[in-house]
Design a protein around this motif. Structure first.
Motif, short mmCIF file in Angstrom:
data_model
loop_
_atom_site.label_atom_id
_atom_site.label_comp_id
_atom_site.label_asym_id
_atom_site.label_seq_id
_atom_site.Cartn_x
_atom_site.Cartn_y
_atom_site.Cartn_z
N ARG A 1 0.84 -1.20 0.00
CA ARG A 1 0.00 0.00 0.00
C ARG A 1 0.87 1.25 0.00
O ARG A 1 1.97 1.25 0.52
N ARG A 2 0.34 2.32 -0.54
CA ARG A 2 1.16 3.51 -0.75
C ARG A 2 1.19 4.46 0.44
O ARG A 2 2.08 5.29 0.54
N ASP A 3 0.20 4.37 1.34
CA ASP A 3 0.14 5.35 2.42
C ASP A 3 1.22 5.06 3.46
O ASP A 3 1.64 3.92 3.66
N VAL A 4 1.66 6.12 4.11
CA VAL A 4 2.76 6.03 5.08
C VAL A 4 2.40 5.16 6.27
O VAL A 4 3.23 4.41 6.78
N ALA A 5 1.14 5.26 6.73
CA ALA A 5 0.73 4.47 7.89
C ALA A 5 0.85 2.98 7.62
O ALA A 5 1.29 2.22 8.48
N SER A 6 0.50 2.55 6.42
CA SER A 6 0.61 1.13 6.07
C SER A 6 2.07 0.69 6.06
O SER A 6 2.41 -0.40 6.52
N LYS A 7 2.94 1.54 5.52
CA LYS A 7 4.37 1.21 5.49
C LYS A 7 4.92 1.12 6.91
O LYS A 7 5.76 0.27 7.21
N ALA A 8 4.44 2.00 7.79
CA ALA A 8 4.88 1.96 9.19
C ALA A 8 4.41 0.67 9.85
O ALA A 8 5.16 0.03 10.61
N ARG A 9 3.16 0.26 9.58
CA ARG A 9 2.64 -0.99 10.14
C ARG A 9 3.45 -2.18 9.62
O ARG A 9 3.76 -3.11 10.38
N ALA A 10 3.78 -2.16 8.34
CA ALA A 10 4.55 -3.25 7.75
C ALA A 10 5.93 -3.36 8.40
O ALA A 10 6.39 -4.46 8.73
N ALA A 11 6.59 -2.22 8.60
CA ALA A 11 7.92 -2.22 9.21
C ALA A 11 7.86 -2.73 10.64
O ALA A 11 8.72 -3.51 11.08
N GLU A 12 6.84 -2.31 11.39
CA GLU A 12 6.72 -2.73 12.78
C GLU A 12 6.39 -4.23 12.86
O GLU A 12 6.95 -4.96 13.68
N THR A 13 5.52 -4.70 11.98
CA THR A 13 5.21 -6.14 11.95
C THR A 13 6.45 -6.94 11.60
O THR A 13 6.70 -8.01 12.18
N ALA A 14 7.24 -6.43 10.66
CA ALA A 14 8.48 -7.12 10.27
C ALA A 14 9.42 -7.24 11.47
O ALA A 14 10.05 -8.29 11.68
N ARG A 15 9.54 -6.17 12.25
CA ARG A 15 10.42 -6.22 13.43
C ARG A 15 9.90 -7.25 14.44
O ARG A 15 10.68 -8.00 15.03
N GLU A 16 8.58 -7.27 14.65
CA GLU A 16 8.02 -8.21 15.62
C GLU A 16 8.26 -9.66 15.19
O GLU A 16 8.61 -10.51 16.00
N ILE A 17 8.04 -9.94 13.90
CA ILE A 17 8.26 -11.29 13.40
C ILE A 17 9.73 -11.67 13.54
O ILE A 17 10.07 -12.79 13.94
N SER A 18 10.62 -10.73 13.22
CA SER A 18 12.05 -10.99 13.33
C SER A 18 12.43 -11.31 14.77
O SER A 18 13.20 -12.25 15.03
N ASP A 19 11.89 -10.55 15.73
CA ASP A 19 12.18 -10.81 17.14
C ASP A 19 11.68 -12.20 17.55
O ASP A 19 12.36 -12.92 18.30
N LEU A 20 10.50 -12.59 17.07
CA LEU A 20 9.96 -13.90 17.39
C LEU A 20 10.83 -15.01 16.78
O LEU A 20 11.06 -16.05 17.42
N CYS A 21 11.32 -14.79 15.56
CA CYS A 21 12.20 -15.77 14.92
C CYS A 21 13.49 -15.93 15.71
O CYS A 21 13.99 -17.05 15.89
N LEU A 22 14.04 -14.80 16.19
CA LEU A 22 15.26 -14.87 16.99
C LEU A 22 15.02 -15.61 18.30
O LEU A 22 15.86 -16.39 18.75
#
Length: 249
Positions: A212-233
């Motif tokens: 999605r093009r809106d900034v809020a969606s990109k922020a949600r995507a980045a935060e979700t990516a960090r959470e998943i990465s932490d869970l993987c670690l």
């Protein structure tokens, strides 16, 4: 003039004290240190419970000086310490309950309500992402030039325009300690492959939102990516430690 005084003059918490700002004025106050900040990002942080501005009778947001400094605190930790919003929120919630948590992950201990001298210094030093030359990477990591060259050849670190970022420094420091145990960069190639596979998994999960093009969606995507990465670690650590525990038995 000290670095902290310079930042205080730029951010102006004393100048703002007692004022109520609209979201446009908040953006003006934060944009010097956070050029990518947007109204959507601020609303996203509000949605996550990291800041709670008052509202006018008509529903417009009213930000206090404390709200602005709280936003600055959150954005600085997210950018400079790569902390997930959940970790930052838990810390802020503890402060709001009147508790005194000793530190955040990474050893930082800061007040979210007013930018301290320590945070002011951090902000001043990190207005732009820090980069290191090859020689600086060698000096600060304690690695030999041969080790750094080897890390690069096996894809464990990479450079942009012959400079390295903080992630490369962390990798080099870890590999210096591993080298003391006889573990060489060639032994660590599976880590690079595993990291790439993990990134591919994360990208597939967040792709619907990240597209999605809106900034809020990109922020949600980045935060979700960090959470998943932490869970993987956490999963990786639990699996390895479980096997090590069996060695003791």
């Amino acid at each position: 003039m000290s670095a902290s005084q310079s930042v205080r003059r730029t951010t102006g918490p004393e100048r703002l004290r007692g004022r109520v700002l609209n979201i446009g004025e908040v953006l003006s106050e934060l944009s010097a240190d956070f050029p990518a900040i947007s109204a959507s990002k601020i609303r996203f942080l509000e949605e996550k419970g990291l800041v709670t501005p008052q509202r006018t009778a008509a529903g417009y947001r009213k930000y206090s000086t404390a709200d602005v400094e709280r936003l600055r605190f959150v954005l600085a930790l997210q950018r400079d310490q790569y902390l997930p919003l959940k970790v930052i929120k838990d810390y802020l919630d503890a402060i709001d309950r009147g508790e005194r948590p000793e530190s955040l992950p990474g050893g930082m201990s800061l007040s979210p309500r007013v930018v301290s001298d320590q945070l002011a210094g951090e902000l001043s030093a990190r207005v732009h992402a820090r980069t290191l030359t090859f020689n600086e990477l060698v000096q600060e990591s304690g690695a030999s030039t041969e080790l750094v060259h080897s890390l690069a050849s096996y894809g464990l670190i990479s450079s942009a325009d012959e400079t390295y970022d903080e992630h490369a420094l962390k990798v080099a420091r870890a590999c210096v300690q591993l080298e003391a145990h006889g573990i060489e960069p060639r032994h660590l190639r599976p880590f690079r492959a595993a990291a790439d596979r993990e990134l591919g998994l994360v990208e597939r999960v967040v792709a619907p939102v990240a597209s999605r093009r809106d900034v809020a969606s990109k922020a949600r995507a980045a935060e979700t990516a960090r959470e998943i990465s932490d869970l993987c670690l956490s999963l990786h650590s639990a699996l390895v430690h479980g096997q090590i525990a069996r060695m003791e038995g």
